[in-house]
Design a protein around this motif. Structure first.
Motif, PDB file in Angstrom:
ATOM      1  N   SER A   1       1.090  -1.702   0.073  1.00 31.96           N
ATOM      2  CA  SER A   1       0.173   0.408   0.062  1.00 31.96           C
ATOM      3  C   SER A   1       0.708   1.466   0.220  1.00 31.96           C
ATOM      4  O   SER A   1       0.653   2.202  -0.550  1.00 31.96           O
ATOM      5  N   LEU A   2       1.645   1.423   0.947  1.00 29.55           N
ATOM      6  CA  LEU A   2       3.259   2.462   1.119  1.00 29.55           C
ATOM      7  C   LEU A   2       3.994   2.135  -0.451  1.00 29.55           C
ATOM      8  O   LEU A   2       4.035   4.209  -1.396  1.00 29.55           O
TER       9      LEU A   2
ATOM     10  N   CYS B   1       1.541   4.276  -2.900  1.00 28.94           N
ATOM     11  CA  CYS B   1       1.989   5.925  -3.074  1.00 28.94           C
ATOM     12  C   CYS B   1       2.396   6.427  -2.839  1.00 28.94           C
ATOM     13  O   CYS B   1       2.499   7.583  -3.930  1.00 28.94           O
TER      14      CYS B   1
ATOM     15  N   GLU C   1       3.058  13.302   3.588  1.00 28.44           N
ATOM     16  CA  GLU C   1       1.861  12.520   2.511  1.00 28.44           C
ATOM     17  C   GLU C   1       0.688  11.303   3.742  1.00 28.44           C
ATOM     18  O   GLU C   1      -0.034  11.330   3.144  1.00 28.44           O
ATOM     19  N   VAL C   2       1.944   9.879   3.981  1.00 24.73           N
ATOM     20  CA  VAL C   2       1.270   9.432   4.124  1.00 24.73           C
ATOM     21  C   VAL C   2       1.269   9.308   6.324  1.00 24.73           C
ATOM     22  O   VAL C   2       1.239   7.922   6.972  1.00 24.73           O
TER      23      VAL C   2
ATOM     24  N   ARG D   1      -2.385   8.838   7.367  1.00 28.20           N
ATOM     25  CA  ARG D   1      -3.201   7.325   6.926  1.00 28.20           C
ATOM     26  C   ARG D   1      -2.663   6.226   7.279  1.00 28.20           C
ATOM     27  O   ARG D   1      -2.942   4.983   6.735  1.00 28.20           O
TER      28      ARG D   1
ATOM     29  N   LEU E   1      -3.765   2.390   6.007  1.00 24.02           N
ATOM     30  CA  LEU E   1      -3.248   1.526   4.886  1.00 24.02           C
ATOM     31  C   LEU E   1      -2.505   0.344   5.783  1.00 24.02           C
ATOM     32  O   LEU E   1      -2.076  -0.767   4.835  1.00 24.02           O
TER      33      LEU E   1
ATOM     34  N   VAL F   1       3.953   5.664  10.398  1.00 25.75           N
ATOM     35  CA  VAL F   1       4.111   5.526   9.114  1.00 25.75           C
ATOM     36  C   VAL F   1       6.057   5.517   9.140  1.00 25.75           C
ATOM     37  O   VAL F   1       6.457   4.472   8.413  1.00 25.75           O
TER      38      VAL F   1
END
Length: 415
Positions: free
Chosen positions: A72-73, A76, A89-90, A93, A97, A103
């Motif tokens: 998933s990462l 991205c 940005e992540v 999330r 994710l 993260v």
């Protein structure tokens, strides 16, 4: 002998009722074979679970939970036009994710997949894919393009097994990792221009995906039986499942007898109508076992977390205690308790390579797992080198301290 009035009335009732039953038997068609099947319940037969190191050591199954957030990462980063993203940005999330920790910390655990560097502004950490990971990502995209028919066929089969041949999108999204579908599978279907799929509105305002197909679909069990000459294309044929007992698993005699009789029951394909079946009959149980066999055969690694399959009960007509089917049929399924979860594994996929076709995405996922293992070695070397450097620094500090102490203890000879 004298017969009383009450006795004569009773005899008349018995004669009339017997005549009616005989007349109804002659006039009505005979009951289909499934109505004579002996009833049983899930608690009647119990097979003792036994640990099997062979299935517990299949790496791509047990690292799949860890691999899912990595992919998933990776997506991205790969979807960004620049091929790199800032951590901001992540970072928020993680839940979306499926990342089990912060993260940034998670990304740093896999240096063979994610490369960290300082960004152009504010000295924030940025991440991009390593050359090896970028190459595997390209291969994955090629698989999605070249094996599109195979992947869409697996989704089609999943929907065709459901009641009404329609499934909510949320159910498909929950299964897309196991089916090996791309994250944007709806756009993937549009690009494919497959007219058999259509978006529909279903109950409670949910959107679903329906399949329109009148062609007869054969299950994996039926196709293998056709190859062996044990199936002739008809319905309600007594097709036997392939069994693979674990080493050292002893089964009581009465369970062996029950299993032999169970194998002789008619096989109901998961693609056929099952509304006529008595849900408490053994033939209905054989239909459930056949459905689980077909479902796992569609998945990438022919396994799934057992709790993830519970959400399918409503849409596939499964009994409330469907999870018990795995425990009653340990010759077909293995339940692994690794990773603090229960994973159901289809034994046939790992014992008979010709029985079930390999998923086209399995090879790609194995390459990602190889990079995960390389990351562990990189981190191990870093820890060792840091420890070595720290020991050298500590030794140097001790030597300097000893020299200072020696100088302090020396007598002052200057006059």
């Amino acid at each position: 002998m004298f017969i009383t009035n009450s006795t004569s009335k009773t005899l008349k009732k018995l004669l009339s009722s017997s005549q009616k039953s005989v007349f109804s038997f002659l006039c009505q068609p005979q009951n289909p074979p499934y109505t004579h099947t002996q009833k049983c319940h899930y608690v009647d037969v119990y097979m003792k679970w036994k640990k099997d190191s062979y299935y517990d050591s299949i790496e791509h199954i047990h690292r799949s939970i860890e691999l899912k957030p990595i992919v998933s990462l990776k997506n991205c980063i790969a979807q960004d036009p620049n091929g790199c993203i800032p951590i901001s940005e992540v970072s928020k999330r993680g839940l979306e994710l499926g990342v089990p920790m912060k993260v940034a910390r998670f990304l740093r655990q896999y240096p063979a997949i994610f490369e960290e560097f300082t960004g152009p502004q504010y000295n924030l950490p940025w991440f991009r894919l390593t050359p090896e990971a970028a190459e595997i990502d390209k291969e994955e995209k090629r698989v999605f393009e070249e094996r599109r028919d195979d992947l869409t066929d697996r989704l089609k089969r999943l929907i065709l097994m459901s009641k009404g041949k329609v499934l909510p999108l949320k159910i498909i999204q929950g299964m897309q990792w196991y089916l090996g579908l791309p994250e944007d599978f709806l756009r993937y279907l549009e690009v494919n221009h497959d007219g058999s799929f259509r978006l529909v509105e279903i109950e409670d305002g949910l959107k679903g995906l329906a399949v329109e197909s009148e062609e007869k679909v054969l299950s994996v069990v039926q196709r293998n039986a056709l190859k062996k000459g044990a199936h002739f294309g008809g319905t309600m044929e007594a097709i036997e499942f392939s069994l693979f007992p674990s080493k050292g698993l002893r089964v009581r005699r009465k369970i062996e007898d029950w299993l032999k009789e169970f194998q002789k029951l008619p096989y109901v394909s998961p693609y056929e109508d099952f509304s006529h079946l008595d849900p408490d009959s053994e033939i209905a149980e054989k239909r459930v076992v056949g459905f689980l066999h077909e479902l796992l055969s569609l998945f990438v690694d022919h396994s799934a977390e057992r709790k993830k399959l519970l959400c399918l009960k409503k849409y596939f007509g499964l009994p409330q205690k469907v999870h018990k089917a795995f425990e009653r049929h340990l010759h077909m399924f293995y339940l692994s308790l690794r990773n603090k979860t229960c994973t159901a594994i289809l034994k046939e996929a790992y014992n008979d390579k010709s029985a079930i076709e390999k998923h086209p995405l399995l090879k790609v996922r194995k390459k990602y797992i190889r990079l995960m293992k390389e990351s562990e070695l990189i981190l191990k070397k870093r820890r060792f080198s840091n420890r070595f450097v720290n020991r050298e620094n500590m030794k140097l500090d001790l030597d300097l301290d000893a020299a200072d102490e020696e100088r302090r203890e020396m007598p002052d000879c200057s006059l």
